[in-house]
Design a protein around this motif. Sequence first.
Motif, PDB file in Angstrom:
ATOM      1  N   VAL A 127     -21.954  55.390  75.022  1.00 56.68           N
ATOM      2  CA  VAL A 127     -22.566  54.357  75.864  1.00 56.68           C
ATOM      3  C   VAL A 127     -22.765  53.105  75.006  1.00 56.68           C
ATOM      4  N   ARG A 128     -22.257  51.979  75.514  1.00 50.19           N
ATOM      5  CA  ARG A 128     -22.304  50.743  74.725  1.00 50.19           C
ATOM      6  C   ARG A 128     -23.545  49.914  75.065  1.00 50.19           C
ATOM      7  N   VAL A 129     -24.190  49.407  74.019  1.00 47.10           N
ATOM      8  CA  VAL A 129     -25.403  48.611  74.192  1.00 47.10           C
ATOM      9  C   VAL A 129     -25.144  47.215  73.637  1.00 47.10           C
ATOM     10  N   GLU A 140     -20.299  34.261  70.719  1.00 42.96           N
ATOM     11  CA  GLU A 140     -20.166  35.658  70.291  1.00 42.96           C
ATOM     12  C   GLU A 140     -20.718  36.607  71.350  1.00 42.96           C
ATOM     13  N   GLN A 141     -21.885  36.245  71.898  1.00 45.12           N
ATOM     14  CA  GLN A 141     -22.492  37.093  72.922  1.00 45.12           C
ATOM     15  C   GLN A 141     -21.633  37.135  74.181  1.00 45.12           C
ATOM     16  N   PHE A 142     -21.093  35.983  74.519  1.00 46.83           N
ATOM     17  CA  PHE A 142     -20.211  35.902  75.682  1.00 46.83           C
ATOM     18  C   PHE A 142     -19.052  36.883  75.517  1.00 46.83           C
ATOM     19  N   LYS A 143     -18.420  36.846  74.331  1.00 50.99           N
ATOM     20  CA  LYS A 143     -17.256  37.712  74.064  1.00 50.99           C
ATOM     21  C   LYS A 143     -17.647  39.180  74.120  1.00 50.99           C
ATOM     22  N   GLU A 144     -18.813  39.488  73.521  1.00 51.42           N
ATOM     23  CA  GLU A 144     -19.263  40.877  73.499  1.00 51.42           C
ATOM     24  C   GLU A 144     -19.510  41.392  74.924  1.00 51.42           C
ATOM     25  N   LEU A 145     -20.155  40.558  75.732  1.00 47.75           N
ATOM     26  CA  LEU A 145     -20.437  40.984  77.109  1.00 47.75           C
ATOM     27  C   LEU A 145     -19.144  41.125  77.905  1.00 47.75           C
ATOM     28  N   LYS A 146     -18.208  40.234  77.658  1.00 46.45           N
ATOM     29  CA  LYS A 146     -16.919  40.303  78.351  1.00 46.45           C
ATOM     30  C   LYS A 146     -16.178  41.595  78.042  1.00 46.45           C
ATOM     31  N   ALA A 147     -16.388  42.114  76.831  1.00 48.07           N
ATOM     32  CA  ALA A 147     -15.723  43.365  76.432  1.00 48.07           C
ATOM     33  C   ALA A 147     -16.302  44.563  77.186  1.00 48.07           C
ATOM     34  N   ALA A 167     -20.642  35.553  81.833  1.00 49.99           N
ATOM     35  CA  ALA A 167     -20.307  36.511  80.778  1.00 49.99           C
ATOM     36  C   ALA A 167     -20.428  37.939  81.325  1.00 49.99           C
ATOM     37  N   LEU A 168     -21.227  38.094  82.386  1.00 42.39           N
ATOM     38  CA  LEU A 168     -21.416  39.410  83.003  1.00 42.39           C
ATOM     39  C   LEU A 168     -21.817  39.219  84.462  1.00 42.39           C
ATOM     40  N   THR A 169     -21.639  40.278  85.245  1.00 41.38           N
ATOM     41  CA  THR A 169     -22.230  40.295  86.578  1.00 41.38           C
ATOM     42  C   THR A 169     -23.207  41.468  86.583  1.00 41.38           C
TER      43      THR A 169
END
Length: 237
Positions: A127-129, A140-147, A167-169
Motif C-alpha cells: 500500500v503506497r502512502v 515533486e509532490q505533483f509527480k508523486e501523486l500522479k504516480a 495532481a489527484l482526484t
Amino acid sequence: EQDVSEYMKSLAIRVSGFDVPKPIKAFEDCGFPSQIMNAIKKQGYEKPTSIQCQALPVVLSGRDIIGIAKTGSGKTAAFVLPMIVHIMDQPELQKEEGPIGVICAPTRELAHQIYLEAKKFAKAYGVRVSAVYGGMSKLEQFKELKAGCEIVVATPGRLIDMLKMKALTMMRATYLVLDEADRMFDLGFEPQVRSIVGQIRPDRQTLLFSATMPRKVEKLAREILSDPIRVTVGEVG
Ligand code: ADP
Ligand code: MG
C-alpha cells in the motif's frame, strides 16, 4: 464474561452512540491479518491503549467516530490500522483514480509523523502512502501523486493546492480522517477542511479526532459525520 462497563471505567473512557461495538482488550481481538499483527509486534506495541481499545472495533465495524483524546494517547494507530484493512477490502486502484484513504493533519510535522507510522503498516501490503504538505516542492509532490497512492496524508492547504493542480482526484476516497481537528481550526483551516470534505463522496467513513471539542468543531462533526460513535478518553471533553 466480564462486565464491559466496569472495564470501560477502568480505562477512564466514555462512549456514546447506538449499538456501540464492544471494546477490545488485545490486538488479537481485532482479527487483523498476520502481516498487521507482525507489524504491531515489530513496533513494540504489546497492548492497545485506551483509545485504541474502543476506537479499533468501532472503526473496523465501518462506523463513523468522534475520538476525543489528548496527545500521546495512541490515536494514529487507531485510525491507520483500520485504514489498511479498509484498503485491502477495496478493488485495486487504477493509477488515475486517486487515494482511498485521506488523512488531514494541522501541521507538516504531524503529517510527517502520521506518514511514517502509516508506512510501517502499509509496507507489507504494497500500500503506497504519499505525504503532501508545505515546505516540499509542489512539482515533486505533483509527480508523486500522479504516480498513484492508496493513502494521502496532508495538511489542508497543500492538499487543496494539489487538487487544484489536478495532481489527484478523490473519486475513490472512502475513508477520511481529520486528525487534531481543533488545531486545524485554530490555524484557520476550517474553509480548506470543509472544501476537502465536500469533494469526498458522502458514503465515506469519517473519523474525527480532537483533543477538545469547541463549538465550531462540534458543528462540523454534526454536519459531516453519519451517526457517529463518540469516544472520550481521560478527563478531556
Ligand atoms: P496521539 O496521536 O494520540 O498523540 P500517537 O499515535 O502519536 O498519539 O502515539 C503516541 C506514542 O505512543 C507514539 O510514540 C506511538 O508509537 C506510541 N504508541 C501508540 N500505540 C501504542 C501501543 N499500543 N503500545 C505502546 N506504544 C504505543
Ligand atoms: Mg496524533
